[in-house]
Scaffold this motif. Structure first.
Motif, PDB file in Angstrom:
ATOM      1  N   ASN A 106       0.712  -1.120   0.112  1.00 39.41           N
ATOM      2  CA  ASN A 106      -0.290  -0.043   0.111  1.00 39.41           C
ATOM      3  C   ASN A 106       0.887   1.300  -0.124  1.00 39.41           C
ATOM      4  OD1 ASN A 106      -2.073  -1.737   0.080  1.00 39.41           O
ATOM      5  ND2 ASN A 106      -2.497  -1.457   2.353  1.00 39.41           N
ATOM      6  N   TRP A 141       2.415   2.223  -3.436  1.00 43.96           N
ATOM      7  CA  TRP A 141       1.088   3.027  -4.199  1.00 43.96           C
ATOM      8  C   TRP A 141       0.722   4.188  -3.963  1.00 43.96           C
ATOM      9  CZ3 TRP A 141      -2.238  -2.290  -4.922  1.00 43.96           C
ATOM     10  CH2 TRP A 141      -1.333  -3.126  -5.706  1.00 43.96           C
ATOM     11  N   SER A 142       0.865   4.485  -2.654  1.00 45.51           N
ATOM     12  CA  SER A 142       0.539   5.778  -2.026  1.00 45.51           C
ATOM     13  C   SER A 142       1.198   6.619  -2.103  1.00 45.51           C
ATOM     14  CB  SER A 142      -0.145   5.496  -0.707  1.00 45.51           C
ATOM     15  OG  SER A 142       0.592   5.036   0.150  1.00 45.51           O
ATOM     16  N   TYR A 193      -5.433   4.378  -3.931  1.00 46.11           N
ATOM     17  CA  TYR A 193      -4.185   4.583  -3.160  1.00 46.11           C
ATOM     18  C   TYR A 193      -3.698   5.770  -3.408  1.00 46.11           C
ATOM     19  CZ  TYR A 193      -4.989  -0.297  -2.679  1.00 46.11           C
ATOM     20  OH  TYR A 193      -5.494  -1.717  -2.480  1.00 46.11           O
ATOM     21  N   ASN A 194      -3.744   6.458  -4.990  1.00 47.62           N
ATOM     22  CA  ASN A 194      -2.942   7.617  -5.390  1.00 47.62           C
ATOM     23  C   ASN A 194      -3.646   8.417  -6.451  1.00 47.62           C
ATOM     24  OD1 ASN A 194      -1.068   9.130  -6.700  1.00 47.62           O
ATOM     25  ND2 ASN A 194       0.445   7.770  -5.764  1.00 47.62           N
TER      26      ASN A 194
END
Length: 398
Positions: free
Chosen positions: A168, A171-172, A191-192
């Protein structure tokens, strides 16, 4: 994609003074006696014109001399590109999926310190470990990071299902994410907020050659229909379904030869399948093919077939189109986003040998317009793909 892609000239002039750090799990060595993630090198070949320098760091798992990659990969440089292969240790607990030891982040940081590497922007390939490493380097050095997620569909779905904090974070944390297909963009936007869809591409090594000339160089008959396929011999690639389909095809016509290039752990099982079905006269496993032969095989075939059970965005699809050949492939990953018309190829249900056989027969009976295929392929040259990527770099560097 838009084949006529423009980049802001002022931004280009600014980036021309900067250094790009590329993080990748593998990278071809100096003489390409070790080949992996070749598409990253093709991409670098286009991106290097936009930067003062590119630094590639590809951690190599320490094997104490027993494995080919460890023996062959040594630091080297070419043009304005420096390539580093620091030795690392990664030990997973296969029965739990947990990681017991993984020092790749640490050794990347040590490599940066050891060689006094200075960089302005980070481009990571794949989520783990490169994407995660890129985020940690962003935190440490304050440099923007862009991560391209190349994973095949099954792999990507598992990463989502894991809901692992490190995945996570990978991705963030980046300033932007690039996914090689469009269908997964909405998932990543959870996530983004900055997610872009940019496919893979093909290199200038793949261009049209007259079929008769290519066949002469490969000693192939001019009278037979040739089906070519290429990939790692693993279950995910679905070559057993292609072999099954050839059994159906050979019952209807006797002028079709199928050649499968690539190496892998499934070779023995696939050869056994060929032998049991008495197809050795029509289906042949070629093993690993030298890079300079791949374009010849693409041009020598009548159609290229990829029977994969899942994909991200297969590079061989773009290479096929770049040679002006029709592509017959399964409806997986980003394939339907590229084969948008039956002018370029035919789509098949995955794990369906009958459907595959009938689509191959249909493709072999059809007159294909090579010029129309080549016109479609132009947007997927690595040069045009690199321009798309540079636009993302420009946004995060602004």
């Amino acid at each position: 994609m838009n084949a006529s892609i423009e980049i802001n000239r002022n931004s280009l002039a600014d980036l021309k003074k900067k250094t790009l750090l590329v993080l990748t799990p593998s990278y071809p060595n100096v003489d390409e006696s070790f080949i992996a993630e070749t598409f990253v090198k093709y991409q670098v070949a286009e991106l290097k014109q936009y930067f003062q320098k590119l630094i590639v760091i590809a951690p190599v798992l320490r094997s104490f001399g027993h494995f080919k990659k460890d023996r062959l990969c040594r630091n080297y440089s070419y043009d304005n590109v420096e390539v580093y292969y620091p030795r690392s240790i990664y030990i997973p607990l296969f029965w739990t999926g947990e990681i017991m030891v993984d020092n790749r982040l640490k050794i990347v940081e040590q490599t940066i310190d050891k060689y006094h590497l200075d960089f302005d922007l980070i481009h990571a390939h794949f989520t783990w470990p490169s994407g995660y490493i890129g985020v940690k380097l962003k935190e440490k050095y304050g440099k923007p990071v862009v991560t391209t997620i190349h994973e095949n569909g099954e792999w990507f779905d598992k990463e989502v299902e894991m809901d692992h904090p490190l995945i996570n974070a990978a991705w963030s944390g980046p300033n932007a994410l690039i996914r090689v297909n469009q269908k997964d963009v909405p998932v990543l936007q959870r996530y983004n907020k900055d997610v872009y869809s940019i496919p893979n591409g093909f290199s200038p090594f793949f261009y049209p050659i007259e079929t008769t000339i290519a066949r002469e160089q490969l000693n192939l008959s001019a009278d037979m229909k040739v089906v070519f396929s290429l990939g790692n011999l693993i279950k995910r690639k679905g070559f057993n379904y292609l072999i099954d389909s050839m059994d159906i095809i050979c019952q209807q016509r006797n002028d079709v030869l199928c050649f499968i290039g690539g190496a892998g752990k499934e070779r023995r099982r696939l050869q056994g399948q060929i032998d049991r079905m008495h197809l050795s006269g029509n289906v042949r496993l070629l093993g690993s093919l030298p890079g300079d032969q791949l374009s010849l095989w693409m041009n020598a075939c009548d159609i290229f077939v990829l029977p994969s059970l899942n994909e991200g965005n297969p590079t061989v699809m773009f290479e096929t189109l770049g040679c002006g050949k029709p592509f017959v492939g399964t409806r997986v990953g980003g394939v339907p986003e590229v084969i948008t018309s039956e002018d370029y190829g035919l789509l098949v249900n995955p794990a369906d040998s009958e459907d595959l056989a009938y689509k191959i027969l249909a493709a072999l009976d059809r007159e294909w317009n090579r010029e129309k295929i080549l016109a479609h392929a132009k947007q997927y040259t690595w040069g045009n793909v690199a321009k798309e990527i540079m636009n993302v770099f420009e946004k995060v560097s602004g």
